[in-house]
Design a protein around this motif. Structure first.
Motif, PDB file in Angstrom:
ATOM      1  N   GLY A   1       0.799  -1.217   0.000  1.00 24.35           N
ATOM      2  CA  GLY A   1       0.000   0.000   0.000  1.00 24.35           C
ATOM      3  C   GLY A   1       0.835   1.272   0.000  1.00 24.35           C
ATOM      4  N   PHE A   2       2.130   1.124   0.240  1.00 23.18           N
ATOM      5  CA  PHE A   2       3.042   2.271   0.290  1.00 23.18           C
ATOM      6  C   PHE A   2       4.317   1.916  -0.476  1.00 23.18           C
ATOM      7  CE2 PHE A   2       0.408   2.279   4.076  1.00 23.18           C
ATOM      8  CZ  PHE A   2      -0.136   3.552   4.046  1.00 23.18           C
ATOM      9  N   ASP A   3       4.154   1.493  -1.722  1.00 22.13           N
ATOM     10  CA  ASP A   3       5.271   0.995  -2.526  1.00 22.13           C
ATOM     11  C   ASP A   3       6.376   2.024  -2.733  1.00 22.13           C
ATOM     12  OD1 ASP A   3       3.630  -1.192  -2.701  1.00 22.13           O
ATOM     13  OD2 ASP A   3       3.092  -0.891  -4.799  1.00 22.13           O
ATOM     14  N   GLU A   4       6.013   3.306  -2.749  1.00 25.19           N
ATOM     15  CA  GLU A   4       6.988   4.361  -3.018  1.00 25.19           C
ATOM     16  C   GLU A   4       7.828   4.720  -1.792  1.00 25.19           C
ATOM     17  OE1 GLU A   4       7.278   5.445  -6.208  1.00 25.19           O
ATOM     18  OE2 GLU A   4       5.740   3.958  -6.618  1.00 25.19           O
ATOM     19  N   GLU A   5       7.358   4.317  -0.625  1.00 27.42           N
ATOM     20  CA  GLU A   5       8.075   4.631   0.622  1.00 27.42           C
ATOM     21  C   GLU A   5       9.064   3.510   0.922  1.00 27.42           C
ATOM     22  OE1 GLU A   5       7.863   7.428   2.390  1.00 27.42           O
ATOM     23  OE2 GLU A   5       6.270   8.258   1.147  1.00 27.42           O
ATOM     24  N   THR A   6      10.344   3.789   0.745  1.00 20.92           N
ATOM     25  CA  THR A   6      11.350   2.737   0.898  1.00 20.92           C
ATOM     26  C   THR A   6      12.347   2.996   2.020  1.00 20.92           C
ATOM     27  OG1 THR A   6      12.741   3.789  -0.774  1.00 20.92           O
ATOM     28  CG2 THR A   6      11.210   2.073  -1.534  1.00 20.92           C
ATOM     29  N   GLU A   7      12.321   4.189   2.590  1.00 22.08           N
ATOM     30  CA  GLU A   7      13.281   4.533   3.636  1.00 22.08           C
ATOM     31  C   GLU A   7      12.538   4.841   4.937  1.00 22.08           C
ATOM     32  OE1 GLU A   7      16.501   4.166   2.927  1.00 22.08           O
ATOM     33  OE2 GLU A   7      15.952   3.749   0.846  1.00 22.08           O
ATOM     34  N   PHE A   8      12.898   4.092   5.992  1.00 25.36           N
ATOM     35  CA  PHE A   8      12.234   4.235   7.284  1.00 25.36           C
ATOM     36  C   PHE A   8      13.255   4.273   8.412  1.00 25.36           C
ATOM     37  CE2 PHE A   8       8.956   2.458   4.601  1.00 25.36           C
ATOM     38  CZ  PHE A   8       7.785   3.052   5.054  1.00 25.36           C
ATOM     39  N   ALA A   9      12.854   4.898   9.507  1.00 24.31           N
ATOM     40  CA  ALA A   9      13.640   4.866  10.744  1.00 24.31           C
ATOM     41  C   ALA A   9      12.869   4.014  11.740  1.00 24.31           C
ATOM     42  CB  ALA A   9      13.850   6.271  11.288  1.00 24.31           C
ATOM     43  N   LEU A  10      13.584   3.133  12.434  1.00 20.37           N
ATOM     44  CA  LEU A  10      12.995   2.304  13.483  1.00 20.37           C
ATOM     45  C   LEU A  10      13.303   2.984  14.810  1.00 20.37           C
ATOM     46  CD1 LEU A  10      11.504  -0.370  14.057  1.00 20.37           C
ATOM     47  CD2 LEU A  10      13.760  -1.417  14.353  1.00 20.37           C
ATOM     48  N   ILE A  11      12.256   3.473  15.460  1.00 25.94           N
ATOM     49  CA  ILE A  11      12.411   4.272  16.672  1.00 25.94           C
ATOM     50  C   ILE A  11      11.852   3.492  17.857  1.00 25.94           C
ATOM     51  CG2 ILE A  11      11.802   6.453  17.796  1.00 25.94           C
ATOM     52  CD1 ILE A  11      11.339   7.492  14.812  1.00 25.94           C
ATOM     53  N   ALA A  12      12.726   3.162  18.800  1.00 31.32           N
ATOM     54  CA  ALA A  12      12.316   2.384  19.977  1.00 31.32           C
ATOM     55  C   ALA A  12      11.617   3.287  20.986  1.00 31.32           C
ATOM     56  CB  ALA A  12      13.527   1.727  20.611  1.00 31.32           C
ATOM     57  N   MET A  13      10.632   2.718  21.662  1.00 30.69           N
ATOM     58  CA  MET A  13       9.990   3.408  22.771  1.00 30.69           C
ATOM     59  C   MET A  13      10.658   2.902  24.046  1.00 30.69           C
ATOM     60  SD  MET A  13       6.018   3.345  21.560  1.00 30.69           S
ATOM     61  CE  MET A  13       5.471   4.454  22.843  1.00 30.69           C
ATOM     62  N   ALA A  14      11.028   3.803  24.921  1.00 28.87           N
ATOM     63  CA  ALA A  14      11.770   3.442  26.128  1.00 28.87           C
ATOM     64  C   ALA A  14      10.998   2.450  26.992  1.00 28.87           C
ATOM     65  CB  ALA A  14      12.098   4.695  26.928  1.00 28.87           C
ATOM     66  N   GLU A  15      11.697   1.387  27.364  1.00 29.53           N
ATOM     67  CA  GLU A  15      11.192   0.390  28.310  1.00 29.53           C
ATOM     68  C   GLU A  15       9.817  -0.168  27.959  1.00 29.53           C
ATOM     69  OE1 GLU A  15      11.777   1.500  32.407  1.00 29.53           O
ATOM     70  OE2 GLU A  15      13.448   2.797  31.852  1.00 29.53           O
TER      71      GLU A  15
ATOM     72  N   LEU B   1       7.878   2.726  13.164  1.00 32.92           N
ATOM     73  CA  LEU B   1       8.538   2.660  11.871  1.00 32.92           C
ATOM     74  C   LEU B   1       8.101   3.930  11.147  1.00 32.92           C
ATOM     75  CD1 LEU B   1      10.371   0.802  10.193  1.00 32.92           C
ATOM     76  CD2 LEU B   1       8.302  -0.130   9.149  1.00 32.92           C
ATOM     77  N   GLN B   2       8.993   4.895  11.105  1.00 32.70           N
ATOM     78  CA  GLN B   2       8.682   6.229  10.598  1.00 32.70           C
ATOM     79  C   GLN B   2       9.302   6.430   9.228  1.00 32.70           C
ATOM     80  OE1 GLN B   2       6.970   9.147  11.931  1.00 32.70           O
ATOM     81  NE2 GLN B   2       7.350   9.764   9.834  1.00 32.70           N
ATOM     82  N   SER B   3       8.475   6.827   8.261  1.00 29.63           N
ATOM     83  CA  SER B   3       8.987   7.158   6.934  1.00 29.63           C
ATOM     84  C   SER B   3       9.949   8.330   7.048  1.00 29.63           C
ATOM     85  CB  SER B   3       7.833   7.527   6.001  1.00 29.63           C
ATOM     86  OG  SER B   3       8.335   8.112   4.815  1.00 29.63           O
ATOM     87  N   ILE B   4      11.049   8.249   6.311  1.00 33.06           N
ATOM     88  CA  ILE B   4      12.027   9.332   6.290  1.00 33.06           C
ATOM     89  C   ILE B   4      11.491  10.506   5.479  1.00 33.06           C
ATOM     90  CG2 ILE B   4      14.363   9.983   5.530  1.00 33.06           C
ATOM     91  CD1 ILE B   4      14.334   8.052   7.884  1.00 33.06           C
ATOM     92  N   LYS B   5      10.752  10.228   4.395  1.00 28.67           N
ATOM     93  CA  LYS B   5      10.295  11.268   3.472  1.00 28.67           C
ATOM     94  C   LYS B   5       8.932  11.852   3.836  1.00 28.67           C
ATOM     95  CE  LYS B   5      12.678   9.009  -0.328  1.00 28.67           C
ATOM     96  NZ  LYS B   5      12.471   8.136  -1.466  1.00 28.67           N
ATOM     97  N   ASN B   6       8.051  11.040   4.421  1.00 27.19           N
ATOM     98  CA  ASN B   6       6.679  11.455   4.672  1.00 27.19           C
ATOM     99  C   ASN B   6       6.425  11.485   6.174  1.00 27.19           C
ATOM    100  OD1 ASN B   6       3.917  11.701   4.955  1.00 27.19           O
ATOM    101  ND2 ASN B   6       3.412  10.168   3.413  1.00 27.19           N
TER     102      ASN B   6
ATOM    103  N   SER C   1       3.707   6.658   9.592  1.00 26.10           N
ATOM    104  CA  SER C   1       4.428   5.851  10.578  1.00 26.10           C
ATOM    105  C   SER C   1       3.531   4.702  11.014  1.00 26.10           C
ATOM    106  CB  SER C   1       4.862   6.695  11.779  1.00 26.10           C
ATOM    107  OG  SER C   1       3.747   7.135  12.511  1.00 26.10           O
ATOM    108  N   PHE C   2       4.166   3.665  11.481  1.00 28.03           N
ATOM    109  CA  PHE C   2       3.457   2.472  11.933  1.00 28.03           C
ATOM    110  C   PHE C   2       3.928   2.134  13.336  1.00 28.03           C
ATOM    111  CE2 PHE C   2       3.892   2.293   7.355  1.00 28.03           C
ATOM    112  CZ  PHE C   2       2.612   1.979   6.940  1.00 28.03           C
ATOM    113  N   LEU C   3       2.997   1.765  14.198  1.00 35.63           N
ATOM    114  CA  LEU C   3       3.350   1.281  15.521  1.00 35.63           C
ATOM    115  C   LEU C   3       3.648  -0.206  15.393  1.00 35.63           C
ATOM    116  CD1 LEU C   3       3.624   1.708  18.583  1.00 35.63           C
ATOM    117  CD2 LEU C   3       1.180   1.172  18.760  1.00 35.63           C
ATOM    118  N   LEU C   4       4.821  -0.615  15.852  1.00 35.35           N
ATOM    119  CA  LEU C   4       5.227  -2.020  15.793  1.00 35.35           C
ATOM    120  C   LEU C   4       5.361  -2.578  17.195  1.00 35.35           C
ATOM    121  CD1 LEU C   4       8.103  -1.922  13.129  1.00 35.35           C
ATOM    122  CD2 LEU C   4       5.662  -2.248  12.750  1.00 35.35           C
ATOM    123  N   GLY C   5       5.129  -3.874  17.304  1.00 30.84           N
ATOM    124  CA  GLY C   5       5.316  -4.551  18.578  1.00 30.84           C
ATOM    125  C   GLY C   5       6.101  -5.822  18.379  1.00 30.84           C
TER     126      GLY C   5
END
Length: 148
Positions: free
Chosen positions: A27-41, A47-52, A56-60
């Motif tokens: 669904g987001f084929d054009e978005e290829t660069e992401f930052a994985l940002i940890a939540m403390a503890e 998973l945050q798009s670098i360009k947009n 972002s997506f909440l991951l567990g």
């Protein structure tokens, strides 16, 4: 590197947090660069798009919520991600206003290679999982009957 996010405004991320998704996400084929940002503890990441900044997506960590969660990574997927040994598995979480109704997508985990920082959302075609497992339900065995 400084990126812009809706949740935190400008945020500094380091190179180890950056992941390349060669084919994007479904669904987001054009978005290829992401930052994985940890939540403390907490067993959560963004998973945050670098360009947009609005994407972002909440991951567990699926293993923190479903102890019996397992799947075999298809050889072609492992090869595409150049996985030799290290692998990180995260699943997309959908938060609901009523937290008890929040779900985790165990059918399509996000598989990350922390060595070369490649990532891909894999759809498990021969697995007993689905896209909306109850996030807060403690389950020792997933048999497709957990109602989620």
């Amino acid at each position: 590197m400084i990126i812009e996010t809706l949740s935190w405004g400008k945020l500094e991320v380091n190179e180890e947090q950056l992941y390349h998704f060669p084919k994007g996400l479904p669904g987001f084929d054009e978005e290829t660069e992401f930052a994985l940002i940890a939540m403390a503890e907490a067993p959560f990441w963004y998973l945050q798009s670098i360009k947009n900044k609005g994407l972002s997506f909440l991951l567990g960590d699926p293993f923190a919520f479903y102890l019996a969660y397992e799947f075999e990574l298809p050889d072609d997927e492992a090869e595409e991600l150049e996985i030799k040994s290290d692998v990180v598995v995260r699943c997309i979480i959908t938060l609901k206003e009523n937290v008890e109704q929040s779900t985790i997508n165990l059918l399509a985990p996000v598989v990350l290679n922390p060595v070369n920082r490649y990532g891909k959302q894999i759809i498990l075609h021969k697995a007993p999982y689905h896209t909306k497992h109850n996030l807060l339900q403690e389950v020792s065995v997933i048999d497709g009957k957990d109602g989620g």
